[in-house]
Scaffold this active site. Sequence first.
Site, PDB file in Angstrom:
ATOM      1  N   HIS C  67       3.006  -8.193   9.556  1.00  0.00           N
ATOM      2  CA  HIS C  67       2.075  -9.291   9.275  1.00  0.00           C
ATOM      3  C   HIS C  67       2.902 -10.552   9.081  1.00  0.00           C
ATOM      4  O   HIS C  67       3.589 -10.696   8.077  1.00  0.00           O
ATOM      5  CB  HIS C  67       1.249  -8.985   8.026  1.00  0.00           C
ATOM      6  CG  HIS C  67       0.357  -7.789   8.205  1.00  0.00           C
ATOM      7  ND1 HIS C  67      -0.863  -7.857   8.828  1.00  0.00           N
ATOM      8  CD2 HIS C  67       0.520  -6.485   7.871  1.00  0.00           C
ATOM      9  CE1 HIS C  67      -1.427  -6.652   8.855  1.00  0.00           C
ATOM     10  NE2 HIS C  67      -0.599  -5.800   8.279  1.00  0.00           N
ATOM     11  N   ARG C  69       1.542 -13.571   9.084  1.00  0.00           N
ATOM     12  CA  ARG C  69       0.681 -14.463   8.294  1.00  0.00           C
ATOM     13  C   ARG C  69       0.422 -15.829   8.914  1.00  0.00           C
ATOM     14  O   ARG C  69      -0.302 -16.628   8.329  1.00  0.00           O
ATOM     15  CB  ARG C  69       1.259 -14.681   6.885  1.00  0.00           C
ATOM     16  CG  ARG C  69       1.397 -13.417   6.058  1.00  0.00           C
ATOM     17  CD  ARG C  69       0.067 -12.776   5.780  1.00  0.00           C
ATOM     18  NE  ARG C  69       0.194 -11.642   4.852  1.00  0.00           N
ATOM     19  CZ  ARG C  69      -0.505 -10.518   4.955  1.00  0.00           C
ATOM     20  NH1 ARG C  69      -1.374 -10.371   5.949  1.00  0.00           N
ATOM     21  NH2 ARG C  69      -0.348  -9.543   4.080  1.00  0.00           N
ATOM     22  N   ASN C  99      -4.477 -10.018  12.037  1.00  0.00           N
ATOM     23  CA  ASN C  99      -5.393 -10.393  10.943  1.00  0.00           C
ATOM     24  C   ASN C  99      -4.970 -11.695  10.284  1.00  0.00           C
ATOM     25  O   ASN C  99      -4.783 -11.792   9.079  1.00  0.00           O
ATOM     26  CB  ASN C  99      -5.510  -9.269   9.902  1.00  0.00           C
ATOM     27  CG  ASN C  99      -4.200  -8.963   9.214  1.00  0.00           C
ATOM     28  OD1 ASN C  99      -3.135  -9.219   9.783  1.00  0.00           O
ATOM     29  ND2 ASN C  99      -4.263  -8.434   8.006  1.00  0.00           N
ATOM     30  N   HIS C 183      -6.698   1.294  11.922  1.00  0.00           N
ATOM     31  CA  HIS C 183      -6.401   1.388  10.495  1.00  0.00           C
ATOM     32  C   HIS C 183      -7.490   2.311   9.950  1.00  0.00           C
ATOM     33  O   HIS C 183      -8.638   1.895   9.804  1.00  0.00           O
ATOM     34  CB  HIS C 183      -6.482  -0.011   9.878  1.00  0.00           C
ATOM     35  CG  HIS C 183      -6.517  -0.069   8.381  1.00  0.00           C
ATOM     36  ND1 HIS C 183      -5.620  -0.830   7.660  1.00  0.00           N
ATOM     37  CD2 HIS C 183      -7.331   0.500   7.465  1.00  0.00           C
ATOM     38  CE1 HIS C 183      -5.888  -0.716   6.356  1.00  0.00           C
ATOM     39  NE2 HIS C 183      -6.936   0.095   6.220  1.00  0.00           N
ATOM     40  N   HIS C 236      -0.120   3.530  10.159  1.00  0.00           N
ATOM     41  CA  HIS C 236       0.221   3.971   8.796  1.00  0.00           C
ATOM     42  C   HIS C 236      -0.551   5.182   8.278  1.00  0.00           C
ATOM     43  O   HIS C 236      -1.221   5.096   7.253  1.00  0.00           O
ATOM     44  CB  HIS C 236       0.122   2.820   7.794  1.00  0.00           C
ATOM     45  CG  HIS C 236      -1.144   1.981   7.882  1.00  0.00           C
ATOM     46  ND1 HIS C 236      -2.408   2.513   7.907  1.00  0.00           N
ATOM     47  CD2 HIS C 236      -1.300   0.635   7.935  1.00  0.00           C
ATOM     48  CE1 HIS C 236      -3.295   1.528   7.972  1.00  0.00           C
ATOM     49  NE2 HIS C 236      -2.641   0.384   7.989  1.00  0.00           N
ATOM     50  N   ASN C 282      -2.513  -0.722   1.075  1.00  0.00           N
ATOM     51  CA  ASN C 282      -3.493   0.057   1.821  1.00  0.00           C
ATOM     52  C   ASN C 282      -2.866   0.594   3.097  1.00  0.00           C
ATOM     53  O   ASN C 282      -2.303  -0.186   3.837  1.00  0.00           O
ATOM     54  CB  ASN C 282      -4.702  -0.820   2.207  1.00  0.00           C
ATOM     55  CG  ASN C 282      -5.876  -0.535   1.308  1.00  0.00           C
ATOM     56  OD1 ASN C 282      -5.862   0.403   0.528  1.00  0.00           O
ATOM     57  ND2 ASN C 282      -6.911  -1.341   1.435  1.00  0.00           N
ATOM     58  N   ASP C 309       4.468  -2.141   8.254  1.00  0.00           N
ATOM     59  CA  ASP C 309       3.293  -2.752   7.612  1.00  0.00           C
ATOM     60  C   ASP C 309       3.748  -3.839   6.626  1.00  0.00           C
ATOM     61  O   ASP C 309       3.209  -3.986   5.527  1.00  0.00           O
ATOM     62  CB  ASP C 309       2.424  -1.709   6.896  1.00  0.00           C
ATOM     63  CG  ASP C 309       1.028  -2.266   6.574  1.00  0.00           C
ATOM     64  OD1 ASP C 309       0.738  -3.409   6.968  1.00  0.00           O
ATOM     65  OD2 ASP C 309       0.249  -1.552   5.921  1.00  0.00           O
TER      66      ASP C 309
END
Lengths: 189, 335, 436
Positions: C67, C69, C99, C183, C236, C282, C309
């Site tokens: 990620h 961001r 995301n 996911h 994951h 998560n 992750d």
Amino acid sequence: MATTERRTARADGRVFRSRAVVMDGADVRRALVRIAHEVIERNHGTDGLVVVGLHAGGVPPARQLAGLLSEIAGREVPFGTLDAALYRDDVTLRPVLPQAATHLDHDLTGKVVVLVDDVLFTGRTVRAALDALADFGRARAVQLAVMVDRGHRELPIRPDFVGKNLPTRLDELVEVSEEGVVIGDLVTP
Amino acid sequence: MSGVRPAARRHLLSIADLKRDELVELLALADSFAEVVDRPIPKVPTLRGRTVATLFFEASTRTRLSFETAAKRLSADTMSFGASGSSMGKGESLRDTVETLDAMGIDVMVVRHHSAGAPHQVARWVRAAVVNAGDGQHEHPTQALLDCFTLREVLAERAGGQAPEDLDGLKVAIVGDVRHSRVARSDVLALAALGAEVHLVAPATLLPCALEGWPIAGAGAELDELLGEMDAVYLLRLQLERMSAGLLPSLREYAARFGLDAERALRMKEGAVVLHPGPMNRGVEIDASVASSPRARVTRQVRNGVAVRMAVLFHLLEPAGSTPGSPEGLAGVAR
Amino acid sequence: MSARIAGAVVVRGGEVVSATGTRRADVLVGDGIVQTIEESLEAPSGALVLDAGGCLVAPALVDLHTHLREPGAEQAETVESGSRAAALGGYSAVVAMPNTTPAIDCASVVRDVRALAETALVDVAVAGAITVGRAGERLVPFAELAGLGVRLFTDDGTGVQDAALLRRALEYAGDLGVILAEHCEDASLAKGGLMHEGSWSSRLGVPGQPALAEEAMLARDLALVRLTGTPMHFLHLSTAGSMRLFAAARAEGLPVTAEVTPHHLSLTDAELASFDPLFKVNPPLRGEDDVAALRRACADGLIDAIATDHAPHPQEAKEAPLEDAPPGMLGLETALSVAWEALVAPGHVSAARLFSLLSGQPARIAGLESSHGGPIAPGRPAQLCVFDPAERVLVEPERLASRSANTPFAGRSLTGKVRHTLVHGEPVVIDGKAQR
């Protein structure tokens, strides 16, 4: 003897070593009898008297004093105990130990309280006890009886009845029990 | 006085952190304060000059008042902080909030929070001692202490006065929503540590999903089988939102299976008592007639809550090295 | 060695890792590719010599799950800072998860992120969302994005809850040569859960998320793969039950791949006893049995890849109460050491197998195998990770290259250190320091 054993075991590992016996059991008993007569003389009897033993060392002599007063007067003199730990001015300086030892079933308003402790030293415990007593009513008078006055006062407090005046050094220790009064030092074994 | 602030400060975050002897000591200490609470002037000057702040990020009038009463009876100054109408509403973080209060020189922070572990987090950030006044579904340590103190009184009555040190052999059933209850988590740990035999009674949806490691004698959904053997029945408050979450079919069915009604109360042992952390849902977990019967010790719990919280505040602000209950405490005082 | 080689670098004195094992050799790199591998070779004049004594010289790592961001949460991480962290962790390529805000669900956002990645220290592949805005309602333009080279599609952060929608996505994308990545988290079963549901959550009074939330969706998705024949990748995976389901799917021959994270190989739900949101992630940290099952699956060859992750969050977000703090933890700069401790040090897998899990196999899943993931051979692009397994490194969050500091390994001493990283022949990390 429980009291002495307890007092000989210190958190810092030091022990109490007695150096001299300044009063024996009979002396202590005689002093209490004398104090009882002085209390009666001073108060013209036992009307309105309440004997309060200051936790922990003052409780046994107070109980005996109350017994003697009852005997002499021929009627029951009320007896109570007081723990002033929560009123001390040094709660943050050193350990205090409230032990639920306060048993005062009487409203003290208008009474004459004879406050009893074993040893009078700096006066701070008595100061705390006076504050504590005030929360149980407005006594007409509070009189102080101690078995030993060893001096070194840090507050303007003086006893009304004294078993024995005993000059001491600051670093000495005085222990009072029914068996007598012992003076000694704290030593590292 | 600031120069003599005790160096080693402890927190009360979880009953899980306390050993049996510490619990015994706290209960013995609470005896002293219970006596103070019963005096004509129920106040002592012990914590004069100290400040106790209640930080309630979740509403609870009862617990907050109990802590504030305890602090005031020890002559501490009190401050209260609630999340609504405060800077938290303006987006200030929990850390910024508690660090700001800490900078004002507060001695004890009493923290209630909706998230489990928030008091643990606060304790890592501040200099003040932290008391957990209920965190999410995790723990509510002072509630457990006051419950144990109340049960100890019951044993004292039976013994004719003298309270025993602990709760050895006492049989207690905790009935209701154990899964979501911080009261139950703290009580199970405290009761078991003090020697009580603890049973959990609830439908499977309200029992914790895993009970390994819980110090209990049993868990199940049969209240009536146990009722006659218990010395105490502890009824948990049923949160009404459990119905909408599908954990229970209806209040009526819950009351029928797990509610302590007059008929069930009759089958309890002689001298057995009923406890409840309040506020009660009368007619759900407890019948109104049982709540007002001599078995119910609910108001006694409230009264003892003040004494126990006085003991906790005193304990946390004691100087380092002081051990309540040990004879050295007094013997160290030179006379 | 007559012709002059541009940017010549000699990696000297290490053990070169191949699929079959390791052998002592020096590696000459130039023009962005591996030139020669010899037991002992003379450095050409002007060549930079990097000491690899005591080190493994392995294909640089490829992360399937990063990620970055950007766009949207640049206070937590940027393409620049995240790729720097990746290089320091021994990576030559990462797959940026979609995301972001806005989500990577259309051609323009794909192009934007690619543009940001042009000057990055490592190659950045971009994954696309499965549904527009990751809202789980409408499909993204798979063909257009595939035309731009997007290989992986995922709504990561959440699972695709609507089974019918996922079925249509698999059917529609079936002939585009792309992979849908899931996911696995059934929202109704996971609702409110802040940690793994088990004895720790029961004791701590923290609402739990059952293993079933992951396994139920995995089982559903495997059935959809069986129905549609479209390949899927599972992000994951974290439970022993998932390993069993996945093993059965593999035995059946379904076109599926799976990754596990370094943190699920090393940490358990017991960490939550501190209530520190650094351990909130998560899927949640699971129990000891789950960790053991994941390690076994890595050893058995069931699991294809270890992916980080890597999920940066700013400090203030991770200092919130557990209930309010966002899930996720950093991974890029610690992944190799953590995986080494979990798998190689206890003897579950060989070093060669570990690098296959971290490099070769993820490169194939991401479609990057032509330029990343080894093997280290003359003519191949020079993506090298020089790793010293004997050195120990203290994890100091404030010294990480990531803009965020939310590593669960803060204050721990980890085994092994990435000494040098070469990306397309350029030494972007030398002696543990990023070169630009």
